[in-house]
Design an enzyme around this catalytic site. Sequence first.
Site, PDB file in Angstrom:
ATOM      1  CG  ASP A   1      -1.355  -2.600 -10.755  1.00  0.00           C
ATOM      2  OD1 ASP A   1      -1.449  -1.417 -10.404  1.00  0.00           O
ATOM      3  OD2 ASP A   1      -0.490  -3.372 -10.303  1.00  0.00           O
TER       4      ASP A   1
ATOM      5  CG  HIS B   1       0.924   0.596  -8.596  1.00  0.00           C
ATOM      6  ND1 HIS B   1       0.430  -0.671  -8.770  1.00  0.00           N
ATOM      7  CD2 HIS B   1       1.711   0.543  -7.487  1.00  0.00           C
ATOM      8  CE1 HIS B   1       0.890  -1.460  -7.807  1.00  0.00           C
ATOM      9  NE2 HIS B   1       1.662  -0.747  -7.011  1.00  0.00           N
TER      10      HIS B   1
ATOM     11  CB  SER C   1       3.568  -2.829  -5.668  1.00  0.00           C
ATOM     12  OG  SER C   1       2.370  -2.745  -4.950  1.00  0.00           O
TER      13      SER C   1
END
Length: 839
Positions: free
Chosen positions: A178, A253, A615
């Site tokens: 990620d 994220h 996600s």
Amino acid sequence: MDGGGLSLVMLCLGMFASCNCAQDNGGATTAVYIVTLKHVPTSHYYGELRVQQHRSKHNGSDGMSRFDHPSNKLRKDWNNGSYISSAHDSLLRRILKGEKYLKVYSYHYVINGFAVLVTPQQADKLSRCKEVSNVVLDFSVRTATTHTPQFLGLPQGAWAQDGGFEMAGEGIVIGFIDTGIDPTHPSFSDNMPTKPYPVPKHFSGICEVTRDFPAGSCNRKLIGARHFAASAITRGIFNATQDYASPSDGDGHGTHTASIAAGNYGIEVVVSGHHFGNASGMAPRSHIAVYKALYKSFGGFAADVVAAIDQAAVDGVDIISLSITPNRRPPGIATFFNPIDMALLSAVKAGIFVVQAAGNTGPSPKSVASFSPWIFTVGAAAHDRVYSNSVLLGNNITIPGVGLAPGTVNGSMYTLVSAIHALNNTAAVNDIYVSECQDSRNFNRGVVQGNILICSYSIRFVLGLSTIKQALETAKTLSAAGVVFYMDPYVIGFQLNPIPMSIPGVVIPSLDDSKVFLRYYNSSLLKDEATKKIIKFGGVASIGGIEANFILSAPKIMYYSARGPDPEDSLLDNVDILKPNIVAPGNSIWAAWSFRGTDSIEFIGESFAMMSGTSMAAPHVAGLAALIKQRFPFFAPSAIGSALSTTASLLDRNGGPIMAQHAYANPDLNKFPATPFDMGSGFVNATAALDPGLVFYSSYEDYISFLCGINGSSPVVLNYTGESCGVSTIAAVNINLPSITISKLNRSAVVQRTITNVDRNETYRVGWSAPYGVSVQVTPTQFFIASREKQVLSVAFSATMNSSFASYGRIGLFGTTQGRVVNIPLSVIIKISYNTTGG
């Protein structure tokens, strides 16, 4: 690698990029290519070892296998990779003798090959070398909680079965590919003085040390952290001040996804001064290893992602979580033949369970961006908590809205003042965006002070050119009592997440409700008949404040969640594989946020953020997979996926069918019962997945046989895996998956599935509902199966009509003693019952 060494490598790569990327060898443009060699990767040998040792442990011949404690020397040799890297260097020197090139990576484990920056002519030279199997141009990829543990029933269910949250996921390592991680966040602290928390012995990863990720960033919770950006650096697009040449998360994220799966239990969520409960990951006792391969400014590239997968496998992670998808459908004879999916196939052979987000390109059919049967693909659903806010007008009409904000004091009414009616003499007359309240200097403080300021929410907010945060700063500077945002008519179908606000505020997301609000405001203005100037602002309102409501029509499949059928190739031919595999909570998810995170403007500077997308759904499943792996350490990756699939829920909290949104605009007005192409096997059931009873095993050999069955695939399979295709192949429909998908039923077909009993002896009854236009017969209709034994189910399909519309059914296996229910979804698209051109 230490920080100095890493900086030196980056400097060299940067120099090469700036000097040679534009021109090389006579002006030819260079690019990064991923080159695979014919010799099989190391993981194929180690994968055999892991499988064999798993079987030994499962059969009770050894209390502790080398799968749990692999040879340190073996791992050190693979981790160093000096021999393999030297072999790659020698090959490049021999083929490209005297020419300029740059080897970006040597892949040691899941792929035997390397990434190299060369010209197309040099790539062609490499492809014609006898040692080289495949040369692929690098491609780009992109990124695709306080209440969800309760919604999934973890505290009283899955956690309680294995010692509570204090033990949930213990000994399991989840690898996250990620945007990195914020190691200072309390969700990743190992401050647990009352209980030992050792690093699992089977893990051998390291933590990079850089200026942005100093010594001490890792601990017994966060046990590995690296970054991979060489492919981006060679392109000259890496921005070290924004993207950070370290595992540090400059986006947010990666921190968010890691905490969803494995964040610590009971971390207080405070945003904009408001308390939103306590957060926990799905497996709060599991360990985290971070492999940063995506970046805020440009996303990521396959060469870097493959390097991250390669390292995660070498390090010994148990689960890989990928909340990323390719930017385009992979070209070639089949979507499965791309470097990322093939690297993940090797990881699966080594015993690693792989979870990937389905993508956020729904609700159109065939929009799923995770293709292969060895990857567990997760779509996004809404859970049962929704945040609401509202504005009460002086005519007693209440208009619903969104906004994580307090209400006006004691529900008092305040005068409404539109931004366009509060301009000062210096305001730009021709500024068509002044109504967005982005600059306090445009407004008369005396007019706004103590009143509710009205601002417009235009397309510029969607594009990030204007922000609610700046409008709130304007309101505070002008001493407004609150803010109401109405929706500009040009913002059509945009879905708003609740937005944190430090003062009373609300966004009216509906265009129709915005019209009602503005009609009331304008009708309440008192104007001078001669000058038309406003004499009095007559409209008043109060802002209700944030409320958490719990609804029974959850879960529901979100409009953005990518859908099946699974496309086999760029022509969008369907393959007989169900995608997505399952859905999980992915909408409005609270989770940790990096203090450097800039992915969401509204949460800059906050320690938690609310995000939506597949996600967010994928790490929910990665964390739950850790609980299954903890309970059943002998489970192969396919068995973990089977346990999650066959136990998934089919009904919402009302007891009705799970609904799926099928439109981007007004999605709740366009809902229909979810099909397997919307939700896979259903909505994840955490507690039931820990007690599946029966599982469907599929092996690496099955996947190779499937790939070999694709027309013209033999050289490609050999190129990627080193495996030669034999005479025996398997059609996709015959892979032993916990679902049956038939893209084209030509009159009739018989499909078999083999199930294995992983619990006590049991008798099962078999029931089914047939897809419309199809008759189904399952044999046997009842069977006894002893512990650890297998049973073959034979499913006969016959088309009863001609149709090109997909229809769906289900097989249910019902345990007579322990009450288990095993669900197998059926999907049939094209049905041909007779030849329309024959006599």
